[in-house]
Design a protein around this motif. Sequence first.
Motif, PDB file in Angstrom:
ATOM      1  N   GLU A  32       0.818  -1.213   0.000  1.00  0.00           N
ATOM      2  CA  GLU A  32       0.000   0.000   0.000  1.00  0.00           C
ATOM      3  C   GLU A  32       0.849   1.260   0.000  1.00  0.00           C
ATOM      4  O   GLU A  32       0.313   2.369  -0.010  1.00  0.00           O
ATOM      5  N   LYS A  33       2.165   1.102  -0.011  1.00  0.00           N
ATOM      6  CA  LYS A  33       3.046   2.270   0.085  1.00  0.00           C
ATOM      7  C   LYS A  33       3.131   3.079  -1.208  1.00  0.00           C
ATOM      8  O   LYS A  33       3.217   4.305  -1.158  1.00  0.00           O
ATOM      9  N   PRO A  34       3.175   2.460  -2.404  1.00  0.00           N
ATOM     10  CA  PRO A  34       3.278   3.297  -3.616  1.00  0.00           C
ATOM     11  C   PRO A  34       1.979   4.050  -3.910  1.00  0.00           C
ATOM     12  O   PRO A  34       0.885   3.527  -3.690  1.00  0.00           O
ATOM     13  N   ALA A  35       2.137   5.261  -4.432  1.00  0.00           N
ATOM     14  CA  ALA A  35       0.997   6.045  -4.889  1.00  0.00           C
ATOM     15  C   ALA A  35       0.856   6.009  -6.404  1.00  0.00           C
ATOM     16  O   ALA A  35      -0.225   6.283  -6.939  1.00  0.00           O
ATOM     17  N   LEU A  36       1.956   5.691  -7.112  1.00  0.00           N
ATOM     18  CA  LEU A  36       1.972   5.606  -8.574  1.00  0.00           C
ATOM     19  C   LEU A  36       2.855   4.437  -8.981  1.00  0.00           C
ATOM     20  O   LEU A  36       3.815   4.105  -8.275  1.00  0.00           O
ATOM     21  N   VAL A  37       2.572   3.861 -10.158  1.00  0.00           N
ATOM     22  CA  VAL A  37       3.460   2.857 -10.730  1.00  0.00           C
ATOM     23  C   VAL A  37       3.684   3.176 -12.200  1.00  0.00           C
ATOM     24  O   VAL A  37       2.740   3.441 -12.947  1.00  0.00           O
ATOM     25  N   LEU A  38       4.967   3.185 -12.596  1.00  0.00           N
ATOM     26  CA  LEU A  38       5.357   3.403 -13.989  1.00  0.00           C
ATOM     27  C   LEU A  38       6.170   2.194 -14.414  1.00  0.00           C
ATOM     28  O   LEU A  38       7.298   1.993 -13.940  1.00  0.00           O
ATOM     29  N   ALA A  39       5.599   1.383 -15.282  1.00  0.00           N
ATOM     30  CA  ALA A  39       6.211   0.113 -15.667  1.00  0.00           C
ATOM     31  C   ALA A  39       6.397   0.089 -17.181  1.00  0.00           C
ATOM     32  O   ALA A  39       5.428  -0.034 -17.936  1.00  0.00           O
ATOM     33  N   ASN A  40       7.638   0.212 -17.604  1.00  0.00           N
ATOM     34  CA  ASN A  40       7.949   0.195 -19.026  1.00  0.00           C
ATOM     35  C   ASN A  40       8.279  -1.226 -19.473  1.00  0.00           C
ATOM     36  O   ASN A  40       9.038  -1.933 -18.810  1.00  0.00           O
ATOM     37  N   ILE A  41       7.716  -1.613 -20.607  1.00  0.00           N
ATOM     38  CA  ILE A  41       7.959  -2.937 -21.209  1.00  0.00           C
ATOM     39  C   ILE A  41       8.191  -4.004 -20.131  1.00  0.00           C
ATOM     40  O   ILE A  41       9.224  -4.660 -20.091  1.00  0.00           O
ATOM     41  N   PRO A  42       7.208  -4.195 -19.210  1.00  0.00           N
ATOM     42  CA  PRO A  42       7.451  -5.005 -18.018  1.00  0.00           C
ATOM     43  C   PRO A  42       7.607  -6.490 -18.303  1.00  0.00           C
ATOM     44  O   PRO A  42       6.933  -7.069 -19.162  1.00  0.00           O
ATOM     45  N   ASN A  43       8.502  -7.094 -17.551  1.00  0.00           N
ATOM     46  CA  ASN A  43       8.701  -8.541 -17.552  1.00  0.00           C
ATOM     47  C   ASN A  43       7.750  -9.160 -16.533  1.00  0.00           C
ATOM     48  O   ASN A  43       6.971  -8.471 -15.894  1.00  0.00           O
ATOM     49  N   MET A  44       7.831 -10.487 -16.376  1.00  0.00           N
ATOM     50  CA  MET A  44       7.054 -11.240 -15.395  1.00  0.00           C
ATOM     51  C   MET A  44       5.562 -11.209 -15.713  1.00  0.00           C
ATOM     52  O   MET A  44       4.717 -11.289 -14.818  1.00  0.00           O
ATOM     53  N   CYS A  45       5.240 -11.097 -16.991  1.00  0.00           N
ATOM     54  CA  CYS A  45       3.858 -11.070 -17.450  1.00  0.00           C
ATOM     55  C   CYS A  45       3.554 -12.344 -18.243  1.00  0.00           C
ATOM     56  O   CYS A  45       4.288 -12.672 -19.182  1.00  0.00           O
ATOM     57  N   GLN A  46       2.491 -13.036 -17.844  1.00  0.00           N
ATOM     58  CA  GLN A  46       2.065 -14.272 -18.517  1.00  0.00           C
ATOM     59  C   GLN A  46       3.282 -15.169 -18.789  1.00  0.00           C
ATOM     60  O   GLN A  46       3.619 -15.483 -19.927  1.00  0.00           O
ATOM     61  N   MET A  47       3.905 -15.596 -17.729  1.00  0.00           N
ATOM     62  CA  MET A  47       5.200 -16.255 -17.852  1.00  0.00           C
ATOM     63  C   MET A  47       5.128 -17.653 -18.456  1.00  0.00           C
ATOM     64  O   MET A  47       6.116 -18.141 -19.010  1.00  0.00           O
ATOM     65  N   ASP A  48       3.979 -18.307 -18.390  1.00  0.00           N
ATOM     66  CA  ASP A  48       3.883 -19.604 -19.063  1.00  0.00           C
ATOM     67  C   ASP A  48       3.994 -19.435 -20.573  1.00  0.00           C
ATOM     68  O   ASP A  48       4.659 -20.229 -21.254  1.00  0.00           O
ATOM     69  N   PHE A  49       3.396 -18.363 -21.109  1.00  0.00           N
ATOM     70  CA  PHE A  49       3.523 -18.069 -22.533  1.00  0.00           C
ATOM     71  C   PHE A  49       4.950 -17.634 -22.859  1.00  0.00           C
ATOM     72  O   PHE A  49       5.534 -18.044 -23.861  1.00  0.00           O
ATOM     73  N   GLY A  50       5.519 -16.809 -22.006  1.00  0.00           N
ATOM     74  CA  GLY A  50       6.881 -16.354 -22.219  1.00  0.00           C
ATOM     75  C   GLY A  50       7.888 -17.482 -22.179  1.00  0.00           C
ATOM     76  O   GLY A  50       8.914 -17.437 -22.868  1.00  0.00           O
ATOM     77  N   LEU A  51       7.628 -18.490 -21.378  1.00  0.00           N
ATOM     78  CA  LEU A  51       8.522 -19.639 -21.293  1.00  0.00           C
ATOM     79  C   LEU A  51       8.712 -20.283 -22.664  1.00  0.00           C
ATOM     80  O   LEU A  51       9.798 -20.757 -23.007  1.00  0.00           O
ATOM     81  N   LEU A  52       7.670 -20.265 -23.469  1.00  0.00           N
ATOM     82  CA  LEU A  52       7.725 -20.851 -24.807  1.00  0.00           C
ATOM     83  C   LEU A  52       8.245 -19.886 -25.861  1.00  0.00           C
ATOM     84  O   LEU A  52       8.844 -20.314 -26.851  1.00  0.00           O
ATOM     85  N   ASN A  53       8.041 -18.587 -25.669  1.00  0.00           N
ATOM     86  CA  ASN A  53       8.207 -17.650 -26.771  1.00  0.00           C
ATOM     87  C   ASN A  53       9.188 -16.504 -26.556  1.00  0.00           C
ATOM     88  O   ASN A  53       9.660 -15.915 -27.526  1.00  0.00           O
ATOM     89  N   SER A  54       9.492 -16.154 -25.313  1.00  0.00           N
ATOM     90  CA  SER A  54      10.354 -15.002 -25.068  1.00  0.00           C
ATOM     91  C   SER A  54      11.807 -15.308 -25.407  1.00  0.00           C
ATOM     92  O   SER A  54      12.277 -16.436 -25.231  1.00  0.00           O
ATOM     93  N   THR A  55      12.519 -14.270 -25.872  1.00  0.00           N
ATOM     94  CA  THR A  55      13.963 -14.389 -26.100  1.00  0.00           C
ATOM     95  C   THR A  55      14.762 -13.797 -24.939  1.00  0.00           C
ATOM     96  O   THR A  55      15.980 -13.646 -25.042  1.00  0.00           O
ATOM     97  N   GLY A  56      14.095 -13.450 -23.840  1.00  0.00           N
ATOM     98  CA  GLY A  56      14.744 -12.796 -22.711  1.00  0.00           C
ATOM     99  C   GLY A  56      15.111 -13.756 -21.603  1.00  0.00           C
ATOM    100  O   GLY A  56      15.478 -14.917 -21.839  1.00  0.00           O
ATOM    101  N   SER A  57      14.972 -13.292 -20.357  1.00  0.00           N
ATOM    102  CA  SER A  57      15.433 -14.076 -19.209  1.00  0.00           C
ATOM    103  C   SER A  57      14.702 -15.400 -19.062  1.00  0.00           C
ATOM    104  O   SER A  57      15.256 -16.360 -18.506  1.00  0.00           O
ATOM    105  N   LEU A  58      13.480 -15.487 -19.572  1.00  0.00           N
ATOM    106  CA  LEU A  58      12.743 -16.743 -19.445  1.00  0.00           C
ATOM    107  C   LEU A  58      13.351 -17.859 -20.281  1.00  0.00           C
ATOM    108  O   LEU A  58      12.992 -19.027 -20.098  1.00  0.00           O
ATOM    109  N   THR A  59      14.292 -17.526 -21.177  1.00  0.00           N
ATOM    110  CA  THR A  59      15.008 -18.604 -21.872  1.00  0.00           C
ATOM    111  C   THR A  59      15.817 -19.435 -20.873  1.00  0.00           C
ATOM    112  O   THR A  59      16.094 -20.611 -21.126  1.00  0.00           O
TER     113      THR A  59
END
Length: 307
Positions: free
Chosen positions: A186-213
């Motif tokens: 509850e501490k943040p008042a705003l969130v700014l998330a650019n091109i965020p990771n950790m989103c739908q990671m089961d799909f990323g596990l199959l398709n991402s070229t990033g850390s999920l490789t």
Amino acid sequence: MRIDAPSTARDDLDRFWERTLAEFGPKPLNGRREKRDTPLQFVDAYRVTYEGFDATPLHGWFLLPAFVPQRNLPCVVHYHGYTGSSGFPEEYSQWLLMGLAVFAVDVRGQGGETGNLLPQTFGMTKGWITQGITDKERCYYRAIAVDSLKALEWAGEQPEIDPSRIAVVGSSQGGGLALIAAALSEKPALVLANIPNMCQMDFGLLNSTGSLTEAAEFVARFPDKLDQVLDTLSYFDLVNLADRIRIPALLSVGLKDTVCLPETIFAVYNRIPGPKTIRVYPFTGHAVVPGHNRLMLQFVREHFGLG
């Protein structure tokens, strides 16, 4: 873009996070800050050490603009991208010139000065995210999530800071951590998330070229561990946590991004119930363009009432 990814939340997701927050909330920060010289004439810089998930000394920069009264300052808590670090104070000049304080933190074990005391009880593939990936209680994602929450706690306790005006900011891995912090604290008042990771990671596990490789390589090496890996990831997947984000949110997505795939970011964005904006860049990959950087500054200026 309307993309509705199926939830992968386990039945005990809420209980897992209630127990995690109850366990680590009272844990002492053991924080300290030391004044450091920088090339910036009008900035007071402090090197900070604090603790989060365990006894690992976590490092970061606490930066204060010296040209305004150092009281009741809004603060940006900044999380960096994968393999990065909290860097140097001058990297945060734009926020300081707006009259904001900054707390920029290392992610454990990556490219900064911060080590990692998290026990390793099973083999890993290269990188960090497969450490403990078959056990949600002892995995790397749980450690860095708690570390990120404790960074917010440290910032909010500083006498120069207005605890009602804290923004969490980051790109890629940092964007994912900013969203997790917004979902669980509850501490943040705003969130700014650019091109965020950790989103739908089961799909990323199959398709991402990033850390999920790294996780994909782990499963390729240990195919019998797939169900355990998917189970662990589900507790930290923003698809399953986004419905907790009630504060104003600004996200960005590049439609040519092969690291943080656009369909995964839209899947998370569409689940955020609070006030939200997403900026779509059709010809951009895994990058934050200068024009979006200006939008970030304007977003914070508007919501924090900066003249």
